[in-house]
Design a protein around this motif. Sequence first.
Motif, PDB file in Angstrom:
ATOM      1  N   ALA A  91       0.956  -1.316   0.003  1.00 48.56           N
ATOM      2  CA  ALA A  91      -0.056  -0.004  -0.100  1.00 48.56           C
ATOM      3  C   ALA A  91       0.789   1.364   0.105  1.00 48.56           C
ATOM      4  N   ILE A  92       2.143   1.178   0.838  1.00 49.76           N
ATOM      5  CA  ILE A  92       2.905   2.311   0.690  1.00 49.76           C
ATOM      6  C   ILE A  92       3.345   2.768  -0.681  1.00 49.76           C
ATOM      7  N   LEU A  93       3.816   1.658  -1.502  1.00 42.11           N
ATOM      8  CA  LEU A  93       4.170   1.893  -3.048  1.00 42.11           C
ATOM      9  C   LEU A  93       2.791   2.619  -3.748  1.00 42.11           C
ATOM     10  N   VAL A  94       1.605   2.226  -3.493  1.00 42.82           N
ATOM     11  CA  VAL A  94       0.521   2.640  -4.029  1.00 42.82           C
ATOM     12  C   VAL A  94       0.431   4.221  -3.652  1.00 42.82           C
ATOM     13  N   GLY A  95       0.763   4.487  -2.479  1.00 42.23           N
ATOM     14  CA  GLY A  95       0.670   5.854  -1.783  1.00 42.23           C
ATOM     15  C   GLY A  95       1.642   6.715  -2.619  1.00 42.23           C
ATOM     16  N   ILE A  96       2.875   6.167  -2.835  1.00 36.57           N
ATOM     17  CA  ILE A  96       3.869   7.061  -3.605  1.00 36.57           C
ATOM     18  C   ILE A  96       3.329   7.236  -5.199  1.00 36.57           C
ATOM     19  N   GLU A  97       2.981   6.134  -5.774  1.00 36.61           N
ATOM     20  CA  GLU A  97       2.669   6.365  -6.955  1.00 36.61           C
ATOM     21  C   GLU A  97       1.495   7.031  -7.231  1.00 36.61           C
ATOM     22  N   LEU A 157       6.492 -11.441   2.620  1.00 34.77           N
ATOM     23  CA  LEU A 157       7.733 -11.553   1.538  1.00 34.77           C
ATOM     24  C   LEU A 157       7.063 -10.852   0.209  1.00 34.77           C
ATOM     25  N   THR A 158       5.841 -11.344  -0.205  1.00 38.55           N
ATOM     26  CA  THR A 158       5.401 -10.757  -1.221  1.00 38.55           C
ATOM     27  C   THR A 158       5.412  -9.185  -1.246  1.00 38.55           C
ATOM     28  N   GLY A 159       5.030  -8.826  -0.256  1.00 35.39           N
ATOM     29  CA  GLY A 159       5.356  -7.281  -0.116  1.00 35.39           C
ATOM     30  C   GLY A 159       6.417  -6.768  -0.173  1.00 35.39           C
ATOM     31  N   LEU A 160       7.431  -7.444   0.421  1.00 37.69           N
ATOM     32  CA  LEU A 160       9.017  -6.911   0.493  1.00 37.69           C
ATOM     33  C   LEU A 160       9.674  -7.027  -0.811  1.00 37.69           C
ATOM     34  N   LEU A 161       9.128  -8.112  -1.739  1.00 38.47           N
ATOM     35  CA  LEU A 161       9.746  -8.159  -3.020  1.00 38.47           C
ATOM     36  C   LEU A 161       9.263  -7.114  -3.953  1.00 38.47           C
ATOM     37  N   THR A 162       7.981  -6.903  -3.953  1.00 42.28           N
ATOM     38  CA  THR A 162       7.576  -5.946  -4.689  1.00 42.28           C
ATOM     39  C   THR A 162       8.267  -4.370  -4.653  1.00 42.28           C
ATOM     40  N   VAL A 163       8.664  -4.230  -3.253  1.00 38.70           N
ATOM     41  CA  VAL A 163       9.589  -3.042  -2.611  1.00 38.70           C
ATOM     42  C   VAL A 163      10.786  -3.217  -3.313  1.00 38.70           C
ATOM     43  N   ARG A 164      11.313  -4.311  -3.175  1.00 37.92           N
ATOM     44  CA  ARG A 164      12.843  -4.693  -3.704  1.00 37.92           C
ATOM     45  C   ARG A 164      13.000  -4.164  -5.249  1.00 37.92           C
ATOM     46  N   HIS A 284      -7.887 -13.322  -2.943  1.00 39.56           N
ATOM     47  CA  HIS A 284      -7.200 -11.560  -3.089  1.00 39.56           C
ATOM     48  C   HIS A 284      -5.818 -12.231  -2.409  1.00 39.56           C
ATOM     49  N   TYR A 285      -5.666 -12.748  -1.369  1.00 40.64           N
ATOM     50  CA  TYR A 285      -4.464 -12.756  -0.481  1.00 40.64           C
ATOM     51  C   TYR A 285      -3.323 -13.186  -1.368  1.00 40.64           C
ATOM     52  N   SER A 286      -3.441 -14.424  -2.158  1.00 41.66           N
ATOM     53  CA  SER A 286      -2.223 -14.899  -2.877  1.00 41.66           C
ATOM     54  C   SER A 286      -2.104 -13.963  -4.167  1.00 41.66           C
ATOM     55  N   TYR A 287      -2.910 -13.265  -4.471  1.00 39.74           N
ATOM     56  CA  TYR A 287      -3.090 -12.771  -5.819  1.00 39.74           C
ATOM     57  C   TYR A 287      -2.604 -11.254  -5.795  1.00 39.74           C
ATOM     58  N   LEU A 288      -2.234 -10.524  -4.412  1.00 44.68           N
ATOM     59  CA  LEU A 288      -1.998  -9.326  -4.431  1.00 44.68           C
ATOM     60  C   LEU A 288      -0.818  -8.810  -5.386  1.00 44.68           C
ATOM     61  N   GLY A 289       0.410  -9.856  -5.373  1.00 50.10           N
ATOM     62  CA  GLY A 289       1.311  -9.538  -6.395  1.00 50.10           C
ATOM     63  C   GLY A 289       1.390 -10.766  -7.468  1.00 50.10           C
ATOM     64  N   LEU A 290       0.903 -11.898  -7.215  1.00 46.77           N
ATOM     65  CA  LEU A 290       0.906 -12.816  -8.201  1.00 46.77           C
ATOM     66  C   LEU A 290      -0.159 -12.698  -9.051  1.00 46.77           C
ATOM     67  N   ASP A 291       0.172 -12.331 -10.402  1.00 49.10           N
ATOM     68  CA  ASP A 291      -0.896 -11.980 -11.318  1.00 49.10           C
ATOM     69  C   ASP A 291      -1.366 -13.063 -11.637  1.00 49.10           C
ATOM     70  N   PRO A 292      -2.917 -13.241 -11.507  1.00 52.08           N
ATOM     71  CA  PRO A 292      -3.696 -14.351 -11.973  1.00 52.08           C
ATOM     72  C   PRO A 292      -4.052 -14.272 -13.410  1.00 52.08           C
ATOM     73  N   ARG A 293      -3.802 -13.133 -14.426  1.00 53.85           N
ATOM     74  CA  ARG A 293      -4.206 -12.802 -15.577  1.00 53.85           C
ATOM     75  C   ARG A 293      -3.411 -13.764 -16.469  1.00 53.85           C
ATOM     76  N   THR A 426      -3.685  -0.066 -12.595  1.00 52.00           N
ATOM     77  CA  THR A 426      -2.604   0.268 -13.332  1.00 52.00           C
ATOM     78  C   THR A 426      -1.865  -1.083 -13.307  1.00 52.00           C
ATOM     79  N   GLY A 427      -2.235  -2.451 -12.772  1.00 50.57           N
ATOM     80  CA  GLY A 427      -1.495  -3.474 -12.560  1.00 50.57           C
ATOM     81  C   GLY A 427       0.079  -3.271 -11.812  1.00 50.57           C
ATOM     82  N   LEU A 428       0.017  -2.248 -10.916  1.00 45.74           N
ATOM     83  CA  LEU A 428       1.376  -1.759 -10.564  1.00 45.74           C
ATOM     84  C   LEU A 428       1.820  -3.089  -9.561  1.00 45.74           C
TER      85      LEU A 428
END
Length: 449
Positions: A91-97, A157-164, A284-293, A426-428
Motif C-alpha cells: 500500500a505504501i508503494l501505491v501511496g507513492i505512485e 515476503l510478497t510485499g517486500l519483494l515488490t518493494v525490492r 485476494h491474498y495470494s494474488y496481491l502480487g501473483l498476477d492471475p491474468r 494500473t497493474g502496479l
Amino acid sequence: MKRNLLYVLMILSTIFSCSERKVGTAEIQENEEISDDSLMNLVQYRTFQYFWDGAEPTSGLARERFHVDGEYPQNDKNVVTSGGGGFGVMAILVGIERGFITRKQGLERLEKIVTFLENADNFHGVWPHWWNGETGKVKPFSKKDDGGDLVETSFMLTGLLTVRQYFRDGNENEQALAERIDKLWRAVEFDWHTKGGEDILYWHWSPNHGWDMNFGVRGYNECQIMYVLAASSPTHSVPASVYHKGWNRDGDIKNDPNHEAYGYHLALKHNGAEEFGGPLFWAHYSYLGLDPRGLKDQYADYWEHNTNHTLINRAWCVENPLGYKGYGPENWGLTASYSVKGYAGHAPGDKRDRGVISPTAALSSFPYTPEYSMQAMRNWYEKYGDKLFGEFGFYDAFSETEDWFPQKYLAIDQGPIVVMMENHRTGLLWDLFMSCPEVQGGLQKLGFE
C-alpha cells in the motif's frame, strides 16, 4: 454524505503540495455527485491512511486492528501483524505512485519497517503472525502458535519483494534497501517447514512446541502464494513434488468438471466449501502480487477461477436465500471479517452466511468484477456515508439485519483494498512482483504457463 469531485481534487491538490502530507476535510453540498475515478481515488487514499497515519509508530508496521468506537481489546494497540504488514508495504508503494506521499517519505517508512524486521523475533527466518511493535518480541496468536507462521511470512515476503523491485534501480539509499530486503528473503527457510522432507508445507513451527500444531497446508484456500515462494526461494527452495502432492493433494484438488453454482464453474475444490466457494479473501491474498491474468497450470486457469468465485459470491447475495435485510446487486460480499459475534469466515451457504457484509470482499475484487464492485462501493458511500466510511476507509463489516455498524478496522482486510484496486487500475503490484526472476523461475518449476 456525498462529496463532490471538487472536494476530492482539493484533497489531492493538498497532498501533492504539502510536504508533511496532512490533509484537512471539508463538508460540501449533498446534491453533487463524485465521479467513479475520483471515488476510487478517495477510497484508496483513506484506506491507505490505515498503513500511514494509523501505523504503529515504533515499527512503522500496520497494527493488527484499530477500533475507532471503543477500547483496544486485551491492550493490543501495539500489536503488529506480519501478513497485514506485508499488505501494508505494498500500500505504501501505491501511496507513492498516487502522490499521497513522496517517494522519500515512502522510502524512510520502509527503511524503518525493514530495520524492525531485521531485529524482530524470527524462527528459521520465518516471522510470527504477531509481534509487539515496540519490542519486536513475538505475541502468541494462540497457545501453541508462538513461533514461525509461514503463511503470514509469505504475505510479508510478497510485499517486500515488490518493494525490492520498485527500488532496485534507484538511488544509493534505495538500492541499499533493496539489498537488505534480499537478505531477509534469502534467510527464510521454506524447506524447514517440510518437517524433514515431507511433500507438504506446514503452517507453523514453534521453539517451545515444535510441530505440535501439525497443520499441513493443502489447497484450496488463501495459501497458494506460500507454495510459489517456497519453489522460488534461491536458498531454501522445495521440490515441485511439494506443490503437486501437498497443496494440490496429488491432483485431488480438481473439482468435478460438472460442478456449477449459479452458472459458474469452480475448477478447484475449496476446503470445506466445495459448492459455492470459500470466503472471498481466498481470491485476494495470494494474488496481491501473483498476477492471475493468464496464469494457468494443470489444475486451473486462475483468472477464470477467481472471477467465478467472485461471481458466485455475489450471486448468492443477490438471490439472498436466507432473507437478510439489504442484500442485493449493490450490497454484496462475504469474506472473513468481524462478525456480529466475534470474527467469522463468512461465505455463501446456510451455515456460513450470517447476514454480515464485508466491504473488502467486493472492493478487493475490483480486478475480477469492476462494474459490480463499483456499484457496491458507490452504494455504500452514498447510502451510508459516515456511518460506514471513516478516517481509514470503509469499516470492516456491517449488518443491516442486526443494525450493526461497528467502527472497526483490520489490517488484513484494509490492505487488499488498496492493492487490488491499484492492480485493477494500473497493474502496479502485479507488474513489480512478477518481475522477480526467482518468481518466474519458481512458476516455471511448478509447471505454470
